[in-house]
Design a protein around this motif. Structure first.
Motif, PDB file in Angstrom:
ATOM      1  N   GLU A 121       0.659  -1.152   0.066  1.00 20.30           N
ATOM      2  CA  GLU A 121       0.082   0.149  -0.080  1.00 20.30           C
ATOM      3  C   GLU A 121       1.030   1.184  -0.055  1.00 20.30           C
ATOM      4  OE1 GLU A 121      -4.209  -0.097   2.283  1.00 20.30           O
ATOM      5  OE2 GLU A 121      -2.533   0.730   3.597  1.00 20.30           O
ATOM      6  N   ALA A 124      -0.272   7.835  -1.440  1.00 18.84           N
ATOM      7  CA  ALA A 124      -0.803   8.769  -2.418  1.00 18.84           C
ATOM      8  C   ALA A 124      -2.305   8.450  -2.280  1.00 18.84           C
ATOM      9  CB  ALA A 124      -0.198   8.788  -3.558  1.00 18.84           C
ATOM     10  N   PRO A 125      -3.047   9.602  -2.478  1.00 13.95           N
ATOM     11  CA  PRO A 125      -4.559   9.547  -2.878  1.00 13.95           C
ATOM     12  C   PRO A 125      -5.009   8.370  -3.478  1.00 13.95           C
ATOM     13  CG  PRO A 125      -4.079  11.751  -2.585  1.00 13.95           C
ATOM     14  CD  PRO A 125      -2.831  11.189  -2.749  1.00 13.95           C
ATOM     15  N   ASN A 126      -4.202   8.184  -4.862  1.00 14.43           N
ATOM     16  CA  ASN A 126      -4.701   6.970  -5.650  1.00 14.43           C
ATOM     17  C   ASN A 126      -4.295   5.594  -5.084  1.00 14.43           C
ATOM     18  OD1 ASN A 126      -5.726   8.551  -7.786  1.00 14.43           O
ATOM     19  ND2 ASN A 126      -3.793   8.840  -8.777  1.00 14.43           N
ATOM     20  N   ASP A 127      -3.368   5.839  -4.357  1.00 15.64           N
ATOM     21  CA  ASP A 127      -3.191   4.510  -3.484  1.00 15.64           C
ATOM     22  C   ASP A 127      -4.155   3.893  -2.840  1.00 15.64           C
ATOM     23  OD1 ASP A 127      -0.467   4.276  -4.899  1.00 15.64           O
ATOM     24  OD2 ASP A 127       0.271   5.412  -3.266  1.00 15.64           O
ATOM     25  N   LYS A 129      -7.368   4.834  -2.960  1.00 14.34           N
ATOM     26  CA  LYS A 129      -8.547   4.980  -3.742  1.00 14.34           C
ATOM     27  C   LYS A 129      -9.579   3.722  -3.268  1.00 14.34           C
ATOM     28  CE  LYS A 129     -11.049   5.928  -8.226  1.00 14.34           C
ATOM     29  NZ  LYS A 129     -10.508   6.227  -9.584  1.00 14.34           N
ATOM     30  N   HIS A 148      -7.498  15.741   0.735  1.00 19.28           N
ATOM     31  CA  HIS A 148      -6.588  14.878  -0.237  1.00 19.28           C
ATOM     32  C   HIS A 148      -7.369  13.444  -0.621  1.00 19.28           C
ATOM     33  CE1 HIS A 148      -3.500  18.194  -0.027  1.00 19.28           C
ATOM     34  NE2 HIS A 148      -3.980  18.230   1.232  1.00 19.28           N
ATOM     35  N   PHE A 149      -7.985  12.673   0.174  1.00 23.15           N
ATOM     36  CA  PHE A 149      -8.283  11.377  -0.139  1.00 23.15           C
ATOM     37  C   PHE A 149      -9.868  11.616  -0.138  1.00 23.15           C
ATOM     38  CE2 PHE A 149      -4.327  10.956   2.506  1.00 23.15           C
ATOM     39  CZ  PHE A 149      -3.579  10.002   1.726  1.00 23.15           C
ATOM     40  N   THR A 150     -10.055  12.286  -1.311  1.00 20.16           N
ATOM     41  CA  THR A 150     -11.595  12.327  -1.640  1.00 20.16           C
ATOM     42  C   THR A 150     -12.155  11.063  -2.274  1.00 20.16           C
ATOM     43  OG1 THR A 150     -10.839  13.139  -3.797  1.00 20.16           O
ATOM     44  CG2 THR A 150     -11.194  14.747  -1.921  1.00 20.16           C
ATOM     45  N   ASP A 151     -11.508  10.174  -2.470  1.00 15.44           N
ATOM     46  CA  ASP A 151     -11.795   8.736  -3.198  1.00 15.44           C
ATOM     47  C   ASP A 151     -11.690   7.799  -2.200  1.00 15.44           C
ATOM     48  OD1 ASP A 151     -12.571   9.891  -5.698  1.00 15.44           O
ATOM     49  OD2 ASP A 151     -10.396   9.958  -6.476  1.00 15.44           O
ATOM     50  N   SER A 152     -11.564   8.032  -0.933  1.00 19.99           N
ATOM     51  CA  SER A 152     -11.441   6.869   0.074  1.00 19.99           C
ATOM     52  C   SER A 152     -12.459   7.361   0.977  1.00 19.99           C
ATOM     53  CB  SER A 152     -10.104   7.172   0.803  1.00 19.99           C
ATOM     54  OG  SER A 152      -9.044   6.810  -0.046  1.00 19.99           O
TER      55      SER A 152
END
Length: 254
Positions: A121, A124-127, A129, A148-152
């Motif tokens: 893991e 970064a935000p993509n990591d 998601k 920053h972690f808007t997709d989590s």
């Protein structure tokens, strides 16, 4: 004057000096954050931050009394006069400075991601998601994650113990918190499931310059005493002496 009378006078004078010390009620989050502040079975707190607080208060001849409170109740307790100061690893931020004042910083810690050892893991935000990140409510890291972690999925808890219990149980995928506290945890039996994945990218607008003591805006006198105390214990070696008992390196920062 007899020796007995002189001794009695000295005792009375000493008691009066002690009684005249300014009492400062210091708010600390009512939870264990190793190695910064940890309550024992009787509710007495110990740890690096408690030792630093005691050294500052001793230097400034303040009678500092720890008052445990819920983390999200610390600032309301300060502004309402229930406590006089907060020393609970609180980051100095512009948002908080609109409500309260701060002393100079007394340490700095980066935000760090911890997750299970058996999961590759990144930080970064993509990591992360689609992953669930556990964070203490009203913690500065909650604001970071929401930005920053808007997709989590951000799941909040009342205490670090609750976050870590869910991480161990696999109910969340990671946690974001102060690095030094996390380092202590992952090196313990309780945190053996997990490892540090890395520091998140520093955001000065959220993390600010470091950790300071929270003080009411109208209490310039106490702020000056705490700032003087911080400078004194850093100059006389007491700060480094305390830090060596808990950490292998300095945590003051630049």
């Amino acid at each position: 004057m007899s020796r007995t009378i002189l001794l009695a006078f000295a005792v009375i004078l000493g008691a009066n000096v002690s009684a005249s010390a300014e009492t400062v009620k210091v708010g600390v989050a009512a939870m264990a954050v190793q190695p910064f502040y940890v309550p024992d079975a009787s509710g007495k707190f110990s740890g690096w931050e408690i030792d630093v607080m005691s050294a500052i208060c001793e230097d400034q001849k303040l009678d500092c009394q720890v008052v445990p409170l819920a983390w999200d109740g610390l600032i309301p307790a300060l502004t309402s006069g229930q406590i006089d100061m907060i020393m609970s690893s609180m980051s100095i931020t512009d948002a908080r400075k609109q409500i309260i004042d701060f002393s100079d910083k007394y340490y700095t810690t980066p935000g760090t991601i911890v997750g299970p050892k058996n999961v590759q893991e990144g930080v970064a935000p993509n990591d992360l998601k689609g992953k669930v990140i556990g964070i203490v409510v009203a913690n500065i890291h909650q604001k970071y994650a929401q930005k920053h972690f808007t997709d989590s999925e951000i799941k909040t808890y009342k205490s670090t113990d609750e976050v870590r219990q869910d991480l161990v149980a696999g109910r969340i995928d990671a946690t974001l918190d102060d690095r030094f506290g996390l380092e202590d945890w992952v090196s313990s039996d309780a945190g053996s499931c997990c490892e540090i994945k890395g520091n998140v990218k520093y955001d000065p607008a959220i993390y600010g310059p470091g950790i300071g003591a929270g003080i009411r805006k109208d209490d310039a006198g106490l702020k000056n005493k705490i700032n003087t105390g911080i400078k004194d214990i850093r100059a006389n070696g007491k700060y480094d002496e305390i830090t060596r008992r808990y950490f292998k390196t300095s945590i003051y920062g630049d």
